[in-house]
Design a protein around this motif. Structure first.
Motif, PDB file in Angstrom:
ATOM      1  N   GLN A 203      23.194   0.857 -25.964  1.00  0.00           N
ATOM      2  CA  GLN A 203      23.337   1.022 -27.408  1.00  0.00           C
ATOM      3  C   GLN A 203      22.002   0.765 -28.114  1.00  0.00           C
ATOM      4  O   GLN A 203      21.622   1.496 -29.043  1.00  0.00           O
ATOM      5  CB  GLN A 203      24.397   0.051 -27.917  1.00  0.00           C
ATOM      6  CG  GLN A 203      24.761   0.210 -29.376  1.00  0.00           C
ATOM      7  CD  GLN A 203      25.850  -0.774 -29.773  1.00  0.00           C
ATOM      8  OE1 GLN A 203      25.665  -1.982 -29.650  1.00  0.00           O
ATOM      9  NE2 GLN A 203      26.979  -0.262 -30.210  1.00  0.00           N
ATOM     10  N   THR A 207      20.098   3.507 -30.370  1.00  0.00           N
ATOM     11  CA  THR A 207      20.127   3.331 -31.829  1.00  0.00           C
ATOM     12  C   THR A 207      18.986   2.476 -32.367  1.00  0.00           C
ATOM     13  O   THR A 207      18.713   2.515 -33.568  1.00  0.00           O
ATOM     14  CB  THR A 207      21.457   2.684 -32.261  1.00  0.00           C
ATOM     15  OG1 THR A 207      21.526   1.352 -31.730  1.00  0.00           O
ATOM     16  CG2 THR A 207      22.643   3.494 -31.760  1.00  0.00           C
ATOM     17  N   HIS A 218      28.719   1.406 -37.368  1.00  0.00           N
ATOM     18  CA  HIS A 218      29.846   2.248 -36.947  1.00  0.00           C
ATOM     19  C   HIS A 218      31.045   2.072 -37.868  1.00  0.00           C
ATOM     20  O   HIS A 218      31.697   3.052 -38.251  1.00  0.00           O
ATOM     21  CB  HIS A 218      30.229   1.916 -35.512  1.00  0.00           C
ATOM     22  CG  HIS A 218      31.481   2.592 -35.051  1.00  0.00           C
ATOM     23  ND1 HIS A 218      31.555   3.957 -34.825  1.00  0.00           N
ATOM     24  CD2 HIS A 218      32.732   2.103 -34.804  1.00  0.00           C
ATOM     25  CE1 HIS A 218      32.777   4.278 -34.443  1.00  0.00           C
ATOM     26  NE2 HIS A 218      33.513   3.169 -34.436  1.00  0.00           N
ATOM     27  N   ASN A 221      30.575   3.873 -41.121  1.00  0.00           N
ATOM     28  CA  ASN A 221      30.635   5.341 -41.049  1.00  0.00           C
ATOM     29  C   ASN A 221      30.995   5.749 -39.611  1.00  0.00           C
ATOM     30  O   ASN A 221      30.136   6.143 -38.830  1.00  0.00           O
ATOM     31  CB  ASN A 221      29.298   5.950 -41.452  1.00  0.00           C
ATOM     32  CG  ASN A 221      29.340   7.480 -41.475  1.00  0.00           C
ATOM     33  OD1 ASN A 221      30.395   8.094 -41.344  1.00  0.00           O
ATOM     34  ND2 ASN A 221      28.174   8.102 -41.631  1.00  0.00           N
ATOM     35  N   PHE A 223      32.410   8.300 -38.225  1.00  0.00           N
ATOM     36  CA  PHE A 223      32.153   9.672 -37.795  1.00  0.00           C
ATOM     37  C   PHE A 223      30.657  10.001 -37.757  1.00  0.00           C
ATOM     38  O   PHE A 223      30.236  10.921 -37.066  1.00  0.00           O
ATOM     39  CB  PHE A 223      32.878  10.664 -38.708  1.00  0.00           C
ATOM     40  CG  PHE A 223      34.371  10.534 -38.661  1.00  0.00           C
ATOM     41  CD1 PHE A 223      35.089  11.040 -37.588  1.00  0.00           C
ATOM     42  CD2 PHE A 223      35.056   9.879 -39.678  1.00  0.00           C
ATOM     43  CE1 PHE A 223      36.472  10.913 -37.527  1.00  0.00           C
ATOM     44  CE2 PHE A 223      36.445   9.741 -39.626  1.00  0.00           C
ATOM     45  CZ  PHE A 223      37.149  10.250 -38.551  1.00  0.00           C
ATOM     46  N   GLY A 224      29.871   9.223 -38.455  1.00  0.00           N
ATOM     47  CA  GLY A 224      28.432   9.468 -38.463  1.00  0.00           C
ATOM     48  C   GLY A 224      27.669   8.613 -37.479  1.00  0.00           C
ATOM     49  O   GLY A 224      26.554   8.954 -37.074  1.00  0.00           O
ATOM     50  N   ASN A 225      28.259   7.481 -37.079  1.00  0.00           N
ATOM     51  CA  ASN A 225      27.609   6.563 -36.137  1.00  0.00           C
ATOM     52  C   ASN A 225      28.545   6.303 -34.968  1.00  0.00           C
ATOM     53  O   ASN A 225      29.402   5.427 -35.035  1.00  0.00           O
ATOM     54  CB  ASN A 225      27.257   5.241 -36.832  1.00  0.00           C
ATOM     55  CG  ASN A 225      26.270   5.426 -37.960  1.00  0.00           C
ATOM     56  OD1 ASN A 225      25.184   5.971 -37.770  1.00  0.00           O
ATOM     57  ND2 ASN A 225      26.645   4.993 -39.160  1.00  0.00           N
ATOM     58  N   ASN A 226      28.406   7.093 -33.933  1.00  0.00           N
ATOM     59  CA  ASN A 226      29.239   6.920 -32.742  1.00  0.00           C
ATOM     60  C   ASN A 226      28.487   7.445 -31.520  1.00  0.00           C
ATOM     61  O   ASN A 226      27.377   7.979 -31.632  1.00  0.00           O
ATOM     62  CB  ASN A 226      30.590   7.634 -32.902  1.00  0.00           C
ATOM     63  CG  ASN A 226      30.429   9.097 -33.229  1.00  0.00           C
ATOM     64  OD1 ASN A 226      29.814   9.852 -32.485  1.00  0.00           O
ATOM     65  ND2 ASN A 226      30.976   9.513 -34.373  1.00  0.00           N
ATOM     66  N   LEU A 228      28.906   9.999 -29.600  1.00  0.00           N
ATOM     67  CA  LEU A 228      28.635  11.431 -29.550  1.00  0.00           C
ATOM     68  C   LEU A 228      27.404  11.801 -30.371  1.00  0.00           C
ATOM     69  O   LEU A 228      26.645  12.704 -30.012  1.00  0.00           O
ATOM     70  CB  LEU A 228      29.854  12.212 -30.037  1.00  0.00           C
ATOM     71  CG  LEU A 228      31.122  12.064 -29.188  1.00  0.00           C
ATOM     72  CD1 LEU A 228      32.271  12.843 -29.817  1.00  0.00           C
ATOM     73  CD2 LEU A 228      30.883  12.552 -27.757  1.00  0.00           C
ATOM     74  N   LYS A 229      27.198  11.090 -31.485  1.00  0.00           N
ATOM     75  CA  LYS A 229      26.061  11.377 -32.346  1.00  0.00           C
ATOM     76  C   LYS A 229      24.740  10.903 -31.744  1.00  0.00           C
ATOM     77  O   LYS A 229      23.663  11.361 -32.125  1.00  0.00           O
ATOM     78  CB  LYS A 229      26.254  10.707 -33.711  1.00  0.00           C
ATOM     79  CG  LYS A 229      27.417  11.273 -34.519  1.00  0.00           C
ATOM     80  CD  LYS A 229      27.108  12.688 -35.000  1.00  0.00           C
ATOM     81  CE  LYS A 229      28.212  13.209 -35.911  1.00  0.00           C
ATOM     82  NZ  LYS A 229      27.937  14.565 -36.411  1.00  0.00           N
ATOM     83  N   ASN A 230      24.822   9.954 -30.793  1.00  0.00           N
ATOM     84  CA  ASN A 230      23.602   9.362 -30.247  1.00  0.00           C
ATOM     85  C   ASN A 230      23.186   9.942 -28.899  1.00  0.00           C
ATOM     86  O   ASN A 230      22.185   9.503 -28.323  1.00  0.00           O
ATOM     87  CB  ASN A 230      23.787   7.846 -30.100  1.00  0.00           C
ATOM     88  CG  ASN A 230      23.914   7.160 -31.448  1.00  0.00           C
ATOM     89  OD1 ASN A 230      23.240   7.523 -32.393  1.00  0.00           O
ATOM     90  ND2 ASN A 230      24.810   6.194 -31.532  1.00  0.00           N
ATOM     91  N   THR A 233      19.355  10.757 -27.797  1.00  0.00           N
ATOM     92  CA  THR A 233      18.422   9.972 -28.611  1.00  0.00           C
ATOM     93  C   THR A 233      17.989   8.730 -27.843  1.00  0.00           C
ATOM     94  O   THR A 233      18.819   8.020 -27.295  1.00  0.00           O
ATOM     95  CB  THR A 233      19.075   9.524 -29.928  1.00  0.00           C
ATOM     96  OG1 THR A 233      19.541  10.671 -30.623  1.00  0.00           O
ATOM     97  CG2 THR A 233      18.095   8.757 -30.792  1.00  0.00           C
TER      98      THR A 233
END
Length: 257
Positions: A203, A207, A218, A221, A223-226, A228-230, A233
């Motif tokens: 993590q 992040t 998380h 937000n 849906f914006g911080n999970n 799948l979004k990372n 990265t």
């Protein structure tokens, strides 16, 4: 005829005894907790080890010698993981401005360690940890052979079971109660801690945040911080300079550095 009847009478109790033993074994297997309903544990996992739920898909514990070593390795890693997870969380609460992934850098250490020579510190750490691990290996090869203090002779630990030395390592006397229950609780918490610490590291690499900061982001937000979004990265730099020494870094999380 009389001899035959006498032989039959003598064998009946033995047969009944064997049937009784089989019934006890069946009942014990039915009462045993396994990792999933209806699964059959391997023959070599008899439920004697704390936290044994019959899980060994790769058959690594089939060799009894290897199984003993795996248990000792699991114990050590579990205990370090519990300390690590607790340390990360406490550090983030006490000093939230210090990112746990960088907490070991000289500039982030508390006084008087800010000016310590990191190379010398790591060398001493390697020497001392090597000494401890060699002693642990000796105890594994010859159980009880390292119970006595090598410097202050006469000081010993009871060491009733490998991996559980007791004595000064059990100041509250927990081992005098239900030791098997405590061992099971320890290994279950240790396994959870190993998974948690690995999650902290991945993590942080994805992040650039500590576990509590990432959790807060998380929850604010989802849906914006999970996860799948990372994906893809990685915030870990290619290297870090510590007192003039360039140390290369890598990212366990799949992504571009």
């Amino acid at each position: 005829m009389a001899a035959l009847m006498q032989k039959s009478a003598l064998t009946r109790p033995a047969v009944a005894s064997r049937a009784g033993r089989r019934a006890v074994v069946v009942r014990a297997a039915a009462d045993r907790k396994l990792w999933a309903p209806g699964v059959v544990a391997p023959d070599y996992l008899k439920g004697e080890l704390a936290g044994d739920y019959g899980w060994d898909p790769l058959g690594l514990g089939a060799d009894p010698v290897a199984l003993r070593w795996y248990r000792q390795s699991e114990l050590v890693h579990a205990r370090w993981a519990m300390l690590g997870v607790a340390g990360v969380l406490v550090q983030e609460v006490v000093k939230p401005d210090v990112y746990f992934y960088e907490a070991g850098l000289p500039q982030n250490l508390p006084e008087p360690f800010t000016n310590v020579n990191m190379g010398g510190l790591l060398a001493w750490e390697f020497i001392l940890m090597h000494w401890v691990e060699v002693r642990r290996w000796q105890d594994y090869k010859n159980f009880g052979s390292v119970n006595e203090d090598p410097i202050f002779k006469g000081n010993k630990v009871p060491n009733p079971e490998m991996g559980y030395p007791g004595g000064i390592f059990d100041p509250l006397g927990f081992s005098k109660g239900n030791l098997k229950e405590l061992q099971t609780k320890e290994i279950k918490n240790g396994r959870l801690a190993m998974v948690a610490y690995m999650g902290f590291v991945l993590q942080a690499q994805a992040t650039g945040k500590g576990p509590l900061a990432a959790l807060s982001a998380h929850l604010s937000n989802p849906f914006g911080n999970n996860i799948l979004k990372n994906i893809g990265t990685c915030t870990v730099p290619h290297s870090v300079n510590v007192q003039g020494l360039e140390i290369p870094l890598t990212c366990l999380w799949p992504g571009q550095q």
